[in-house]
Design an enzyme around this catalytic site. Structure first.
Site, short mmCIF file in Angstrom:
data_model
loop_
_atom_site.label_atom_id
_atom_site.label_comp_id
_atom_site.label_asym_id
_atom_site.label_seq_id
_atom_site.Cartn_x
_atom_site.Cartn_y
_atom_site.Cartn_z
N ARG A 84 0.84 -1.26 0.03
CA ARG A 84 -0.10 -0.13 0.15
C ARG A 84 0.87 1.15 0.16
O ARG A 84 0.55 2.18 -0.68
CB ARG A 84 -0.88 0.03 1.35
CG ARG A 84 -2.13 1.03 0.99
CD ARG A 84 -1.54 2.47 1.46
NE ARG A 84 -1.13 2.12 2.85
CZ ARG A 84 -0.21 2.98 3.29
NH1 ARG A 84 0.22 3.91 2.68
NH2 ARG A 84 0.23 2.98 4.60
N PHE A 123 8.21 10.48 -3.93
CA PHE A 123 7.97 11.75 -3.57
C PHE A 123 9.06 12.04 -2.58
O PHE A 123 9.29 11.36 -1.59
CB PHE A 123 6.49 11.72 -3.22
CG PHE A 123 6.09 13.11 -2.52
CD1 PHE A 123 5.16 14.09 -3.62
CD2 PHE A 123 6.03 13.49 -1.22
CE1 PHE A 123 4.98 15.15 -2.96
CE2 PHE A 123 5.58 14.62 -0.65
CZ PHE A 123 4.83 15.40 -1.44
N ILE A 157 12.60 8.48 2.19
CA ILE A 157 11.84 8.49 1.04
C ILE A 157 11.37 6.99 0.70
O ILE A 157 12.47 6.37 0.08
CB ILE A 157 12.65 9.17 0.04
CG1 ILE A 157 13.20 10.57 0.37
CG2 ILE A 157 11.78 9.32 -1.37
CD1 ILE A 157 11.95 11.52 1.01
N SER A 158 10.35 6.93 0.46
CA SER A 158 9.80 5.44 0.00
C SER A 158 10.20 5.27 -1.58
O SER A 158 10.18 6.18 -2.28
CB SER A 158 8.25 5.46 0.18
OG SER A 158 8.01 5.71 1.50
N GLN A 279 -15.52 -11.74 28.19
CA GLN A 279 -15.99 -10.39 27.73
C GLN A 279 -14.87 -9.62 27.35
O GLN A 279 -15.15 -8.79 26.67
CB GLN A 279 -16.61 -9.85 29.02
CG GLN A 279 -18.36 -10.46 28.92
CD GLN A 279 -19.04 -9.53 29.96
OE1 GLN A 279 -18.63 -8.55 30.69
NE2 GLN A 279 -20.22 -9.86 30.00
N ALA A 340 1.33 -14.93 24.28
CA ALA A 340 2.95 -15.02 23.73
C ALA A 340 2.83 -15.57 22.31
O ALA A 340 3.82 -14.69 21.76
CB ALA A 340 3.35 -15.75 24.65
N GLU A 363 3.06 11.40 6.57
CA GLU A 363 2.09 11.86 5.76
C GLU A 363 1.28 13.12 6.96
O GLU A 363 -0.11 12.97 6.85
CB GLU A 363 1.28 11.23 4.93
CG GLU A 363 1.91 10.77 3.89
CD GLU A 363 1.35 10.48 2.73
OE1 GLU A 363 0.43 11.38 2.31
OE2 GLU A 363 1.76 9.44 1.95
N ARG A 381 -8.28 27.75 10.99
CA ARG A 381 -7.96 27.51 9.55
C ARG A 381 -9.29 27.35 8.49
O ARG A 381 -10.21 27.00 9.30
CB ARG A 381 -7.44 26.14 9.61
CG ARG A 381 -6.86 25.62 8.36
CD ARG A 381 -6.11 24.31 8.61
NE ARG A 381 -5.60 23.83 7.44
CZ ARG A 381 -4.33 23.29 7.49
NH1 ARG A 381 -3.38 23.35 8.47
NH2 ARG A 381 -3.80 23.06 6.31
#
Ligand SMILES: Cc1cc2nc3c(=O)[nH]c(=O)nc-3n(C[C@H](O)[C@H](O)[C@H](O)COP(=O)(O)OP(=O)(O)OC[C@H]3O[C@@H](n4cnc5c(N)ncnc54)[C@H](O)[C@@H]3O)c2cc1C
Length: 397
Positions: A84, A123, A157-158, A279, A340, A363, A381
């Protein structure tokens, strides 16, 4: 308001899910340990049309809407965050930025081959001294005739060693602060370019991340993206798209946590019953489900805004912040549910927890998104439509 996916979107989801189940799941533990994945995955993604999923057909893409990109990201991250992340930078941060800001010539030269998966884009914004504080960058691009001379360094940087070109940000006029930053398309083949991977990452280990170095690298003027001084605006608009893909991916990671945890809840018994019947374990599952459903609603709402051509910085920031936080918590609880055994390589949940952390940092960190949301609500803003918005969907071919 329509919450249903179209038939085309459902087919896309099934296709990507099958691809992940067949071609990622069986190998991911090995790739995660090795620190890289089989690069033939790129051509398989391209064959399926996923490298240009929301890029108009006239630019070599599949012409699907922006929510189709969310579906791809969600399903890929169910397999592993590395895939991704690759799509986030290739499509979200690079292709969509070219769609929004590129000249026709730049689209033909870069967007078309990358939508077809022939070339890969990435990028470069972050620097050793400039992460959240983008304007602290020191990389410079000084005009010299019909070129700019680029000097500086980027980090974290990816796809640093994999991409064919990068959208890189540099000061053309430091005195103008934010308004003195410009964006450039830098090719790996340009003289003065080198890259180096970062070793020993906490998570997303199958992915490639590292440094870029520019030494007297000459960029032709026609490789400037937008006008001089528009770089900061371009970077922030790129993040509106990248963050959308990160948020969508987080939904997929929660889905993966749910699948592993529900299975284990039925298998593992303590005190004479399956642990899912306790629970407190059920509570963790319920919170995962709530995070999953809420995040999905936030993400697909952003996709609709993009389809309509409406500025979505505020909604994208909220979706990214919340989905990534939910995913990080879901992964922590998934490991807890596995006890574990979760703390070993026998189950995927330790990888999920490691992978869930970077999206809370990149990001826009959790803290930056918190500040943004407070600023919107408190009236500090207020966004106006940008001079150049992403094309509305359906695309005008
Ligand atoms: C796996 C991975 C892949 C990445 N890929 C890319 C990529 O492809 N391209 C790219 O350009 N970058 C990439 N990055 C970099 C990422 O975008 C930055 O790490 C991120 O922007 C944060 O910057 P920083 O790490 O310098 O942290 P800093 O900005 O130094 O922040 C450190 C801490 O201080 C907090 N902080 C900072 N300012 C404030 C404030 N005003 N108020 C409150 N708290 C604050 C932060 O939230 C954080 O907790 C990647 C990072 C990772 C981990």
């Amino acid at each position: 308001m329509n919450f249903d996916f179209t038939t085309e979107q459902e087919i896309l989801r099934k296709t990507v899910r099958q691809f992940v189940d067949d071609e990622i799941m069986p190998h991911i533990a090995k790739w995660d340990a090795a620190g890289s994945f089989d690069t033939s995955i790129w051509s398989r993604l391209a064959e399926l049309g996923l490298m240009g999923v929301c890029v108009p057909e006239k630019y070599g893409g599949s012409g699907m809407d922006y929510n189709a990109l969310a579906i791809v990201c969600e399903e890929l991250e169910r397999g592993d965050t590395a895939f991704r992340t690759a799509v986030s930078v290739h499509i979200g941060l690079n292709s969509m930025t070219l769609m929004q800001w590129g000249t026709e010539a730049q689209k033909q030269q870069y967007l078309v081959p990358q939508a077809k998966g022939v070339r890969i884009g990435a990028f470069g914004l972050t620097e050793p001294g400039a992460g959240s504080d983008v304007a602290a960058m020191t990389t410079t691009a000084i005009r010299d005739g019909d070129c700019y001379v680029l000097n500086g360094q980027k980090t974290w940087i990816s796809l640093c060693d994999i991409a064919d070109h990068f959208i890189v940000f540099a000061y053309t006029d430091k005195a103008k602060k934010h308004h003195g930053i410009s964006a450039f398309i830098v090719e790996r083949s340009m003289v003065g370019f080198t890259s180096k991977a970062i070793k020993g990452k906490y998570g997303i280990r199958a992915g490639n991340t590292g440094e870029l170095f520019f030494e007297d690298l000459r960029i032709p003027v026609e490789n400037r993206l937008g006008e001089e001084g528009e770089g900061f605006k371009i970077a922030m608009s790129a993040l509106d798209n990248g963050r959308f893909t990160v948020a969508a991916g987080a939904v997929g990671l929660i889905q993966a946590c749910l699948e592993a945890s529900v299975k284990y809840c039925h298998e593992r018994e303590t005190f004479g019953k399956p642990i899912g019947e306790h629970q407190l374990v059920g509570q963790m599952i319920a919170k995962m489900e709530a995070g999953y459903q809420m995040s999905r609603l936030l993400v697909y709402r952003v996709g609709e805004l993009k389809n309509k051509g409406i500025r979505n910085t505020r909604e994208t920031s909220l979706a990214k912040w919340q989905a990534c936080d939910f995913a990080n918590k879901a992964a922590d609880d998934a490991l807890q549910i596995h006890g574990a055994y979760g703390y070993s390589d026998d189950y995927p949940v330790a990888r999920y927890l490691r992978n869930s952390k970077a999206p809370v940092i990149y990001e826009g960190t959790r803290e930056i998104h918190t500040i943004m949301q407070a600023d919107y609500v408190l009236g500090r803003r207020n966004d106006k439509p940008l001079a150049k918005m992403l094309p509305k969907w359906p695309f005008d071919e």
